[in-house]
Design a protein around this motif. Sequence first.
Motif, PDB file in Angstrom:
ATOM      1  N   SER A 135       0.850  -1.191   0.000  1.00  0.00           N
ATOM      2  CA  SER A 135       0.000   0.000   0.000  1.00  0.00           C
ATOM      3  C   SER A 135       0.885   1.240   0.000  1.00  0.00           C
ATOM      4  CB  SER A 135      -0.922   0.019   1.217  1.00  0.00           C
ATOM      5  OG  SER A 135      -0.151   0.107   2.405  1.00  0.00           O
ATOM      6  N   GLY A 136       0.276   2.386  -0.320  1.00  0.00           N
ATOM      7  CA  GLY A 136       1.048   3.613  -0.349  1.00  0.00           C
ATOM      8  C   GLY A 136       0.197   4.808  -0.723  1.00  0.00           C
ATOM      9  N   LEU A 137       0.852   5.936  -0.920  1.00  0.00           N
ATOM     10  CA  LEU A 137       0.213   7.188  -1.317  1.00  0.00           C
ATOM     11  C   LEU A 137       0.779   7.648  -2.648  1.00  0.00           C
ATOM     12  CD1 LEU A 137       0.175   9.169   2.073  1.00  0.00           C
ATOM     13  CD2 LEU A 137      -1.760   8.018   0.953  1.00  0.00           C
ATOM     14  N   ALA A 138      -0.057   8.284  -3.450  1.00  0.00           N
ATOM     15  CA  ALA A 138       0.364   8.851  -4.731  1.00  0.00           C
ATOM     16  C   ALA A 138      -0.175  10.280  -4.820  1.00  0.00           C
ATOM     17  CB  ALA A 138      -0.143   8.017  -5.900  1.00  0.00           C
ATOM     18  N   ALA A 139       0.558  11.126  -5.526  1.00  0.00           N
ATOM     19  CA  ALA A 139       0.165  12.532  -5.682  1.00  0.00           C
ATOM     20  C   ALA A 139      -0.557  12.734  -7.008  1.00  0.00           C
ATOM     21  CB  ALA A 139       1.386  13.430  -5.610  1.00  0.00           C
ATOM     22  N   ILE A 140      -1.665  13.444  -6.943  1.00  0.00           N
ATOM     23  CA  ILE A 140      -2.416  13.823  -8.147  1.00  0.00           C
ATOM     24  C   ILE A 140      -2.143  15.302  -8.416  1.00  0.00           C
ATOM     25  CG2 ILE A 140      -4.685  14.000  -9.213  1.00  0.00           C
ATOM     26  CD1 ILE A 140      -5.668  11.818  -7.341  1.00  0.00           C
ATOM     27  N   PRO A 141      -1.406  15.633  -9.437  1.00  0.00           N
ATOM     28  CA  PRO A 141      -1.145  17.052  -9.735  1.00  0.00           C
ATOM     29  C   PRO A 141      -2.417  17.740 -10.251  1.00  0.00           C
ATOM     30  CG  PRO A 141       0.443  15.590 -10.811  1.00  0.00           C
ATOM     31  CD  PRO A 141      -0.696  14.742 -10.363  1.00  0.00           C
TER      32      PRO A 141
END
Length: 228
Positions: free
Chosen positions: A156-162
């Motif tokens: 699992s993890g986090l991702a950035a949405i520009p």
Amino acid sequence: MDHGSTTTEVDGPDATTRSRRRLLGGTLAGIGAWVAGSLLARDADAANGQPVVLGRGNAATRATIINSTGAVDGLIVQSSRGGISGVARAAGVGVRGRSLNGIGVSGSSGLRAGVAGLSEAGPGVHGSSVQGAGVLAQSREGIALEVQGQAVFSSSGLAAIPARVTSIAVSPSVPLTTTSKVLCTVIDSPGPSSWLHYVEVQPAAGTFTVVLSGASTRAARLAWLVLM
């Protein structure tokens, strides 16, 4: 005129009796010292190559190996409390189970936990495998896996949405296959007309693409979890 007296010991029955008493006393003292030494040696437990003494601690400088060639258990221990207790000094392993084809450690109980692990700092139970499942949870009618407290997943993890994008590609830290399932949720709102539309997995590229319903108007964060 009496200038003094001199006593001379004459051999006889009394002298013989005294000599025998001295000899018997010395012999008994020697036997007592030998018995005491033997008992102390047993209490201290014999060295390598000696049999295991029940009811006492047994010390050795080499491993004790029990090899059973029949289709039976190599060692069976029965107790009203703990059957087998293993304690390791320093950073060793208290109880270790190993099997070439079967189960390394198996625990069963009628009412309570079959295997229980407790640790003050590290993992209570640690399972690892090269190709199979590190820990397998099964239940015929109840709950297979119950977690009390926080759960941490390496998949699992986090991702950035520009801002001003309609999709993003994410490279997880775990391999992806054609049967992988990816769960995603947006933590922040990417805009009034932009929300999570669908997720497409690309196993060959090792990525998955998150597609939005419209272009994002602000930066946002995305949380994801990969299930095999």
